[in-house]
Design an enzyme around this catalytic site. Structure first.
Site, short mmCIF file in Angstrom:
data_model
loop_
_atom_site.label_atom_id
_atom_site.label_comp_id
_atom_site.label_asym_id
_atom_site.label_seq_id
_atom_site.Cartn_x
_atom_site.Cartn_y
_atom_site.Cartn_z
CG ASN A 130 -1.77 1.14 1.40
OD1 ASN A 130 -1.62 2.14 0.70
ND2 ASN A 130 -2.70 1.06 2.32
CE LYS A 159 -1.04 2.06 6.04
NZ LYS A 159 -2.27 2.19 6.75
NE ARG A 166 -5.34 2.73 -0.41
CZ ARG A 166 -5.14 3.90 0.17
NH1 ARG A 166 -3.95 4.23 0.60
NH2 ARG A 166 -6.12 4.75 0.32
CG HIS A 180 -11.23 5.96 2.99
ND1 HIS A 180 -11.76 7.10 3.56
CD2 HIS A 180 -9.92 5.96 3.29
CE1 HIS A 180 -10.80 7.76 4.18
NE2 HIS A 180 -9.66 7.10 4.02
CG HIS A 227 -12.55 4.50 6.54
ND1 HIS A 227 -12.04 3.24 6.38
CD2 HIS A 227 -11.50 5.30 6.84
CE1 HIS A 227 -10.73 3.27 6.60
NE2 HIS A 227 -10.38 4.51 6.87
CG LEU A 228 -15.67 7.94 11.23
CD1 LEU A 228 -16.47 8.27 12.47
CD2 LEU A 228 -15.92 8.96 10.13
N GLY A 229 -10.85 7.82 10.27
CA GLY A 229 -9.46 7.70 10.72
C GLY A 229 -8.83 9.07 10.63
CG ASN A 230 -4.72 11.48 10.22
OD1 ASN A 230 -5.21 12.33 10.97
ND2 ASN A 230 -3.56 11.65 9.63
NE ARG A 256 -6.58 14.40 2.77
CZ ARG A 256 -6.66 13.08 2.94
NH1 ARG A 256 -7.77 12.53 3.41
NH2 ARG A 256 -5.65 12.31 2.61
NE ARG A 273 -4.53 7.45 19.71
CZ ARG A 273 -3.82 6.58 19.02
NH1 ARG A 273 -3.68 5.36 19.46
NH2 ARG A 273 -3.24 6.92 17.89
CD GLU A 333 -11.59 -0.70 13.11
OE1 GLU A 333 -10.75 -1.30 13.77
OE2 GLU A 333 -11.49 -0.56 11.86
CG ASN A 334 -9.76 1.78 18.25
OD1 ASN A 334 -9.89 0.65 18.70
ND2 ASN A 334 -9.03 2.06 17.19
CD GLU A 384 -8.20 0.52 3.99
OE1 GLU A 384 -7.69 0.82 5.09
OE2 GLU A 384 -8.32 1.33 3.07
P1 ADP Z 1 -5.35 6.49 8.78
O1 ADP Z 1 -6.35 7.34 8.08
O2 ADP Z 1 -4.00 7.12 8.92
O3 ADP Z 1 -5.32 5.03 8.34
P2 ADP Z 1 -6.40 5.36 11.25
O4 ADP Z 1 -7.57 4.64 10.69
O5 ADP Z 1 -5.27 4.56 11.77
O6 ADP Z 1 -5.88 6.47 10.27
O7 ADP Z 1 -6.95 6.31 12.43
C1 ADP Z 1 -6.13 7.24 13.08
C2 ADP Z 1 -7.01 7.98 14.06
O8 ADP Z 1 -7.61 7.02 14.95
C3 ADP Z 1 -6.26 8.97 14.94
O9 ADP Z 1 -6.97 10.18 15.04
C4 ADP Z 1 -6.25 8.28 16.28
O10 ADP Z 1 -6.28 9.19 17.34
C5 ADP Z 1 -7.55 7.53 16.24
N1 ADP Z 1 -7.54 6.47 17.25
C6 ADP Z 1 -6.84 5.34 17.26
N2 ADP Z 1 -7.07 4.67 18.41
C7 ADP Z 1 -7.93 5.41 19.13
C8 ADP Z 1 -8.57 5.29 20.38
N3 ADP Z 1 -8.33 4.25 21.14
N4 ADP Z 1 -9.42 6.25 20.77
C9 ADP Z 1 -9.65 7.33 20.01
N5 ADP Z 1 -9.09 7.51 18.80
C10 ADP Z 1 -8.24 6.57 18.37
#
Ligand code: ADP
Length: 402
Positions: free
Chosen positions: A7, A14, A95, A183, A211-214, A244, A287, A336-337, A387
């Site tokens: 990826n 990765k 990817r 995504h 899908h909620l990440g960075n 963004r 976090r 997820e977290n 993924e």
């Molecule tokens: P990317 O888009 O880089 O793949 P990820 O899906 O790994 O991102 O998500 C990164 C985000 O997830 C960061 O904002 C991180 O703070 C958040 N995150 C990861 N673990 C936790 C957690 N335990 N509680 C809250 N947010 C979390």
């Protein structure tokens, strides 16, 4: 059957080697800061097991190829290796970020395909060139076939009135300007897993997948197919993200150009790398934002509220798009977290039939699960995304029929 998944991002990649019989990860890792004075390699052998060994290396990687060559050495290394010969790898899955309208299903990587992919680099100038480099070096180094699985594929089922922008048609005809979405591999994977979890046919579920990440995106799924998604021609649009901006008035761009005299690259960098959560509170890791909120930091609170509000708004909009919603699906690092984000996003949506059970929501687990109350008429689920496994599975299935 062992499948190596790569990826490639703009300055990192990765990788995972997956044993498809057991879905076990034989090794995984990351090469970062490619082309910087010092780069980083992280390599984990048999991650998550007793026999796991890890290696960290700090050294310069001039380009993605150099990083991949080093990872290939490690795969057969005496101490860190997981195989005797590279020919034990049956296939390589890549990817792909931008397949545009040319690649709407997983595609075997060969000379003609690479030529077409190069012609799409104008649409993804940061991502396509390193991806192509990764494909070329893998094809050179490994005797096995490679398959590209594109982020844009899942979104290729959007109807025309969804994917077109209301700008002069010749912009679409000449430059391919339209909504492509990103995504997609994750949205497809969690949609399928959600259908399986609910015991429904994969082509009969209606979902709103978050899908909620960075980077974050929200997708409307009707009968298992994407009908709308929040990201567009680029990953900049949609909800508020780590760095963004998400949706903003497009006239802000020319306004900034006139007022600040910054050039296109500078404004683009500001909107992609200095905006979103970071632009509001100087932090982009959720976090850190939670711990600042806990200490009463008003900027962190504002950033968090803006993030949740923007996602809630898309969920509401996609209720209007879909004729029925079976479930909201949360995935990605935050999805997820982060129970606080999930509950804040869903607060006030009980009128739509969405209600989260606080106790179920607070449980940490790597498993797919429902967190809805008994009374909710629309389910809410957490489905961990994978993924790499999705790319490996698509690679295997493509080669089976080829
Ligand atoms: P990317 O888009 O880089 O793949 P990820 O899906 O790994 O991102 O998500 C990164 C985000 O997830 C960061 O904002 C991180 O703070 C958040 N995150 C990861 N673990 C936790 C957690 N335990 N509680 C809250 N947010 C979390």
């Amino acid at each position: 059957m062992k499948i190596f998944v790569v990826n490639c991002g703009s300055s990192s990649f990765k990788f995972q080697l997956i044993n498809m019989e057991s879905s076990a990860i034989l090794c995984s890792g990351l090469v970062e800061r490619i082309s910087a004075a010092t780069g980083n390699l992280t390599y984990k052998q048999h991650p998550g097991t007793k026999n796991s060994r890890e290696l960290e290396e700090e050294r310069a990687f001039a380009n993605h190829s150099e990083g991949i060559i080093r990872v290939m050495e490690l795969l057969t290394d005496e101490t860190y290796g997981v195989m005797k010969n590279l020919d034990e790898i049956s296939a390589c899955g890549h990817r792909g970020v931008m397949g545009a309208e040319k690649f709407t299903k997983p595609t075997i990587v060969e000379a003609g395909m690479l030529k077409t992919l190069k012609s799409l680099s104008i649409l993804a100038p940061l991502h396509n060139p390193p991806t192509i480099q990764g494909m070329e070096i893998m094809n050179e180094m490994l005797p096995c076939p490679s398959v590209a699985v594109f982020d844009t594929e899942f979104h290729s089922t959007m109807p025309e009135h969804t994917y077109k922008y209301a700008i002069p048609e010749k912009m679409y005809d000449e430059f391919g300007i339209r909504r492509y979405g990103f995504h997609g591999t994750s949205h497809r994977y969690v949609s399928e897993q959600a259908a399986d979890f609910m015991g429904k046919d994969r082509d009969k579920v209606n979902l709103i997948t978050c899908h909620l990440g960075n980077g974050s995106s929200v997708t409307a799924v009707q009968d298992g197919r994407c009908v709308d998604t929040s990201m567009g021609l680029t990953p900049l649009s949609g909800v508020v993200m780590g760095t963004r901006s998400g949706d903003i008035d497009p006239a802000i761009y020319p306004f900034l150009a006139r007022q600040t005299k910054n050039n296109i690259e500078e404004i683009d960098a500001m909107l992609n790398a200095e905006s979103g959560l970071k632009g509001i509170c100087s932090m982009n890791d959720m976090r850190d934002i939670h711990s600042a909120r806990a200490h009463g930091d008003p900027k962190a609170e504002l950033a968090f509220q803006m993030f949740c509000y923007s996602i809630r708004k898309y969920i509401g909009a996609y209720f209007a798009v879909l004729d029925r919603v079976d479930s909201i699906v949360f995935t990605g690092g935050i999805g997820e977290n982060d129970d606080i984000a999930r509950s804040s996003i869903c607060a006030g949506l009980s009128g739509l039939g969405i209600e989260i059970d606080a106790q179920k929501n607070s449980i940490r687990s790597p498993e797919s699960r429902s967190i809805a109350t008994e009374q909710a008429t629309v389910d809410t689920m957490i489905i961990p995304t994978n993924e790499e496994l999705a790319i490996a599975t698509a690679t295997m299935n493509t080669l089976k029929v080829a």
